[in-house]
Design a protein around this motif. Structure first.
Motif, mmCIF file in Angstrom:
data_model
loop_
_atom_site.group_PDB
_atom_site.id
_atom_site.type_symbol
_atom_site.label_atom_id
_atom_site.label_comp_id
_atom_site.label_asym_id
_atom_site.label_seq_id
_atom_site.Cartn_x
_atom_site.Cartn_y
_atom_site.Cartn_z
ATOM 1 N N TYR A 191 48.385 65.377 50.834
ATOM 2 C CA TYR A 191 49.445 65.518 49.566
ATOM 3 C C TYR A 191 50.672 64.693 49.667
ATOM 4 O O TYR A 191 51.812 64.907 49.059
ATOM 5 C CB TYR A 191 49.973 67.093 50.066
ATOM 6 C CG TYR A 191 48.862 68.170 49.723
ATOM 7 C CD1 TYR A 191 48.431 68.489 48.367
ATOM 8 C CD2 TYR A 191 48.511 68.743 51.007
ATOM 9 C CE1 TYR A 191 47.316 69.160 48.264
ATOM 10 C CE2 TYR A 191 47.242 69.601 50.844
ATOM 11 C CZ TYR A 191 46.885 70.048 49.604
ATOM 12 O OH TYR A 191 46.057 71.077 49.501
ATOM 13 N N ASN A 192 50.483 63.565 50.363
ATOM 14 C CA ASN A 192 51.580 62.661 50.704
ATOM 15 C C ASN A 192 52.721 63.339 51.300
ATOM 16 O O ASN A 192 53.922 62.866 50.650
ATOM 17 C CB ASN A 192 51.805 61.738 49.373
ATOM 18 C CG ASN A 192 52.653 60.447 49.614
ATOM 19 O OD1 ASN A 192 52.646 60.051 50.559
ATOM 20 N ND2 ASN A 192 53.321 59.833 48.447
ATOM 21 N N LYS B 186 52.329 69.836 44.169
ATOM 22 C CA LYS B 186 51.534 68.603 44.571
ATOM 23 C C LYS B 186 50.065 68.587 44.066
ATOM 24 O O LYS B 186 49.185 67.735 44.088
ATOM 25 C CB LYS B 186 51.429 68.682 46.195
ATOM 26 C CG LYS B 186 52.828 68.411 46.766
ATOM 27 C CD LYS B 186 53.056 66.899 46.824
ATOM 28 C CE LYS B 186 54.358 66.576 47.746
ATOM 29 N NZ LYS B 186 54.401 65.130 47.738
ATOM 30 N N ASP C 260 49.224 63.597 44.451
ATOM 31 C CA ASP C 260 50.009 62.788 45.302
ATOM 32 C C ASP C 260 49.636 62.154 46.534
ATOM 33 O O ASP C 260 50.287 62.236 47.589
ATOM 34 C CB ASP C 260 51.389 63.821 45.491
ATOM 35 C CG ASP C 260 52.537 62.745 45.197
ATOM 36 O OD1 ASP C 260 52.614 61.660 45.077
ATOM 37 O OD2 ASP C 260 53.935 63.520 45.287
ATOM 38 N N GLN D 70 47.470 59.907 49.221
ATOM 39 C CA GLN D 70 47.828 58.416 49.787
ATOM 40 C C GLN D 70 46.628 57.595 49.420
ATOM 41 O O GLN D 70 45.576 57.943 49.901
ATOM 42 C CB GLN D 70 48.220 58.440 51.382
ATOM 43 C CG GLN D 70 49.479 59.085 51.569
ATOM 44 C CD GLN D 70 49.722 59.012 53.201
ATOM 45 O OE1 GLN D 70 48.995 58.589 53.989
ATOM 46 N NE2 GLN D 70 50.836 59.607 53.518
ATOM 47 N N SER E 99 41.413 57.995 43.590
ATOM 48 C CA SER E 99 42.581 57.679 42.677
ATOM 49 C C SER E 99 42.469 57.113 41.442
ATOM 50 O O SER E 99 43.003 57.503 40.354
ATOM 51 C CB SER E 99 43.451 56.687 43.323
ATOM 52 O OG SER E 99 43.944 57.400 44.831
ATOM 53 N N ALA F 59 53.732 53.096 50.182
ATOM 54 C CA ALA F 59 53.894 54.859 50.309
ATOM 55 C C ALA F 59 55.001 55.019 51.367
ATOM 56 O O ALA F 59 55.660 55.984 51.311
ATOM 57 C CB ALA F 59 52.518 55.425 50.625
ATOM 58 N N ARG G 279 55.423 56.913 45.186
ATOM 59 C CA ARG G 279 54.299 57.757 44.618
ATOM 60 C C ARG G 279 53.249 57.273 43.682
ATOM 61 O O ARG G 279 53.360 57.396 42.635
ATOM 62 C CB ARG G 279 54.992 59.092 44.078
ATOM 63 C CG ARG G 279 56.047 60.034 44.550
ATOM 64 C CD ARG G 279 56.728 60.889 43.835
ATOM 65 N NE ARG G 279 55.610 62.073 43.573
ATOM 66 C CZ ARG G 279 55.700 62.816 42.619
ATOM 67 N NH1 ARG G 279 56.880 62.735 41.967
ATOM 68 N NH2 ARG G 279 55.000 63.958 42.431
ATOM 69 N N PRO H 64 50.808 59.515 41.042
ATOM 70 C CA PRO H 64 51.727 59.823 39.697
ATOM 71 C C PRO H 64 52.354 58.944 39.161
ATOM 72 O O PRO H 64 52.182 59.099 37.693
ATOM 73 C CB PRO H 64 53.010 60.828 40.509
ATOM 74 C CG PRO H 64 52.284 61.063 41.939
ATOM 75 C CD PRO H 64 51.426 59.965 42.299
ATOM 76 N N SER I 209 59.071 54.930 36.386
ATOM 77 C CA SER I 209 59.982 55.502 37.485
ATOM 78 C C SER I 209 61.171 56.334 37.069
ATOM 79 O O SER I 209 60.925 57.535 37.855
ATOM 80 C CB SER I 209 60.281 54.408 38.333
ATOM 81 O OG SER I 209 61.125 54.575 39.545
ATOM 82 N N PRO J 14 59.478 65.462 38.516
ATOM 83 C CA PRO J 14 59.014 64.947 39.846
ATOM 84 C C PRO J 14 57.491 65.834 39.586
ATOM 85 O O PRO J 14 56.510 65.289 40.235
ATOM 86 C CB PRO J 14 59.719 65.154 40.891
ATOM 87 C CG PRO J 14 60.574 66.191 40.441
ATOM 88 C CD PRO J 14 60.983 65.947 38.869
#
Length: 604
Positions: free
Chosen positions: A335-336, A492, A500, A502, A512, A561, A566, A569, A586, A593
């Protein structure tokens, strides 16, 4: 970068239709959906064999027979190897069976090979799974120095998606040196990753082809005699959170290894009933989810904790401490999440943990795991936004442990942090945790939630000498549900996709791209470009960046990261609106978010 081959969608990377709207579920609905997906462990996915199938049991029995023969020899050596969750479960199973052998006055012979070594048991290190050379080197170090003793080795390589180069190279080495090897995963053989491995002349798919040519045994097929390689790959269906193999696949790995080696260590083969043991595991899953309402209340509390920037702390004993540490370690890559969001501490620290490299606490706070560390480093900093969960199982209390926990809980109370309990014990034990800690029966100590699972058996059969495997399984399901639910409630997850995550290894790079494509509607090429724009914080990917190896993209993504980026996303936003500059995208994310809200703004 070499050209990628098109591969069929792997079941472990497929979204599960049961949980397609998980992000909008209430906590109770979420727990019920997890219950449904965990049911697939036994009844299967489509028409494919799962844990309850006789064809799977036949393979288990054959491997147990080989392991039984090896474990009777003075030079016996069992090697369990894996990456990420698989490596942590390899550690947990090795630890458990070595302790059991010691209780029987027999020498320890189980060894674990976790990609990234012992630090990866705490801090997720996904990149080492791509290093096939390290896989061979680690295997060579673990093997006997005399090749004549290779016949006394059982090797099991665990890779849920049949994808990790670290494992592929080890299996290939075993085939070349006639070492008995088992490949454990949860996809069909045809879905093994067929992407070139950097610096090697094979793909994972090539290694399975090599196993086939060597006459391997697999589910539904006996193989040629004598069998020296086995593919054990029951299909337990897609994960509740797409690709999150810490959940069902991790559970299936634990079940299969425990059944296999419990059978191998049984006095006689006639005393073993794999079918009956697996039914005990299935009944344990059912009994655990009978606490769905209580569990959902704790999921709700955990979600509020994370949404208010609080922390979740587990306090556990014995093997439940290992279960809790594994659960906590998996939240950052999945979930980063920040490493401090979910932490676990166990009574006895490294003395109880019993890892190969011993006490790592000198490397920093992330490696400190004793209750005393919690008292020194966390207790005075607790706030009302934090949640402390006592996780306890079927062990008698030493007075020193009882007093230590009472002291900790008094400190938690003074800080006004939320306090909850997760308890798994035998149904014959009628005492509450409060009573065992010396408080009255009517004491309401764990006001933030209590999950109390009582099992008819806490271990396999009626052998009290075996570790409490069934209780551990229940604890794993409960803690997985708490942290999964909390991160879903924090936003998340989109649908049932972790958005989210990594981008920290080859597998996650391609995952991803798929996620970006799914939620942006862009094709694979455009999604890949958006991912690279996000990784390199650029408005246009340069020709030099485009030509880099995937490992270089991963290094850049990991660095970004660590700086708070992120990646996925951002890539979804950029793929949805390619005309946006990186700075504009961004801004959209900073204002919105939660990715679903950002997409709604872009599509308005």
């Amino acid at each position: 970068e070499k050209k990628k081959k098109k591969m069929p969608a792997a079941i472990t990377e497929t979204p599960n239709p049961i949980t397609q709207h998980l992000d909008t579920a209430t906590p109770l609905e979420l727990v019920r959906l997890l219950r449904q997906t965990d049911g697939e462990l036994f009844h299967g996915w489509g028409a494919l064999p799962a844990l309850s199938d006789r064809a799977v049991h036949e393979v288990l029995e054959a491997v147990a027979e080989q392991a039984r023969s090896v474990l009777r020899r003075p030079r016996a050596r069992v090697l369990l190897s894996g990456c990420g969750t698989s490596g942590r479960i390899a550690f947990a199973v090795s630890r458990t069976f070595n302790a059991y052998l010691a209780s029987q006055q027999r020498p320890a012979c189980f060894r674990y090979l976790c990609a990234g070594r012992d630090p990866a048991l705490f801090l997720s290190q996904e990149a080492p799974e791509d290093k096939w050379e390290d896989g061979i080197a680690r295997l060579q170090d673990a093997l006997p120095s005399d090749p004549a003793a290779f016949e006394d080795v059982v090797y099991i390589g665990i890779t849920c998606g049949l994808s990790a180069p670290f494992i592929a190279s080890q299996v290939d080495y075993c085939l070349d040196h006639n070492i008995y090897c088992v490949l454990l995963g949860f996809n069909e053989a045809s879905q093994a990753r067929n992407v070139p491995i950097e610096g090697w002349d094979k793909t994972f798919h090539d290694v399975i082809d090599k196993m086939n040519k060597a006459g391997m045994m697999k589910v539904g097929q006996r193989g040629s005699q004598p069998v020296r390689s086995v593919l054990l790959n029951p299909v337990v269906g897609p994960e509740a959170i797409t690709g999150s193999t810490r959940m069902k696949s991790g559970t299936a790995t634990k079940i299969l290894l425990e059944v296999l080696f419990s059978a191998a260590l049984a006095p006689t083969a006639a005393s073993v009933s794999l079918s009956a043991w697996l039914m005990q595991y299935e009944n344990t899953v059912r009994a655990t989810y009978l606490q769905a309402e209580a569990l959902s209340q704790l999921v709700s509390q955990a979600g509020r904790t994370l949404c208010s920037s609080g922390h979740i702390y587990y306090l556990a004993r014995d093997s439940f401490g290992v279960v809790a540490l594994i659960d906590a370690s998996e939240c950052p890559p999945t979930y980063n999440a920040h490493f401090e969001d979910v932490r676990a501490y166990m009574a006895g620290g490294y003395r109880t943990f019993a890892n190969d490299e011993g006490d790592l606490s000198q490397h920093g706070t992330f490696y400190r795991l004793d209750w005393q560390d919690f008292a020194r480093e966390k207790l005075e900093h607790l706030t009302a936004q934090d949640l402390v969960v006592v996780v306890d199982g079927p062990w008698p209390w030493e007075e020193s442990q009882r007093q230590a926990l009472r002291d900790l809980l008094q400190g938690v109370g003074h800080a006004k942090a939320a306090l909850a309990s997760v308890v798994v014990r035998c149904v014959s034990d009628e005492t509450t945790l409060e009573q065992q800690l010396g408080w009255g029966a009517d004491a309401l100590v764990f006001g933030a939630g209590q999950v109390d699972v009582r099992l008819s058996h806490v271990t396999l059969g009626n052998d009290s000498g075996l570790p409490p495997f069934l209780a551990e399984l229940s604890a794993k399901l409960l803690l997985n549900a708490i942290t999964t639910g909390a991160h879903v409630l924090k936003g998340k997850v989109l649908g049932n996709r972790m958005i989210d995550l990594q981008v920290s290894n080859n597998k996650l790079f391609f995952r991803s791209i798929g996620i970006v494509s799914t939620f942006s509607g862009a094709d694979e090429t455009a999604s890949r470009t958006a991912l690279l724009r996000a990784i390199y914080s650029t408005d246009q990917v340069s020709a030099e960046q485009e030509k880099r190896d995937i490992s270089q993209h991963i290094q850049a993504a990991t660095a970004a990261a660590h700086g708070g980026a992120r990646i996925v996303p951002m890539a979804i936003v950029l793929a949805t609106r390619p005309a946006l500059t990186h700075a504009e995208a961004s801004h959209v994310l900073s204002e919105n978010p939660v990715v679903s809200k950002a997409l709604a703004v872009l599509k308005a």
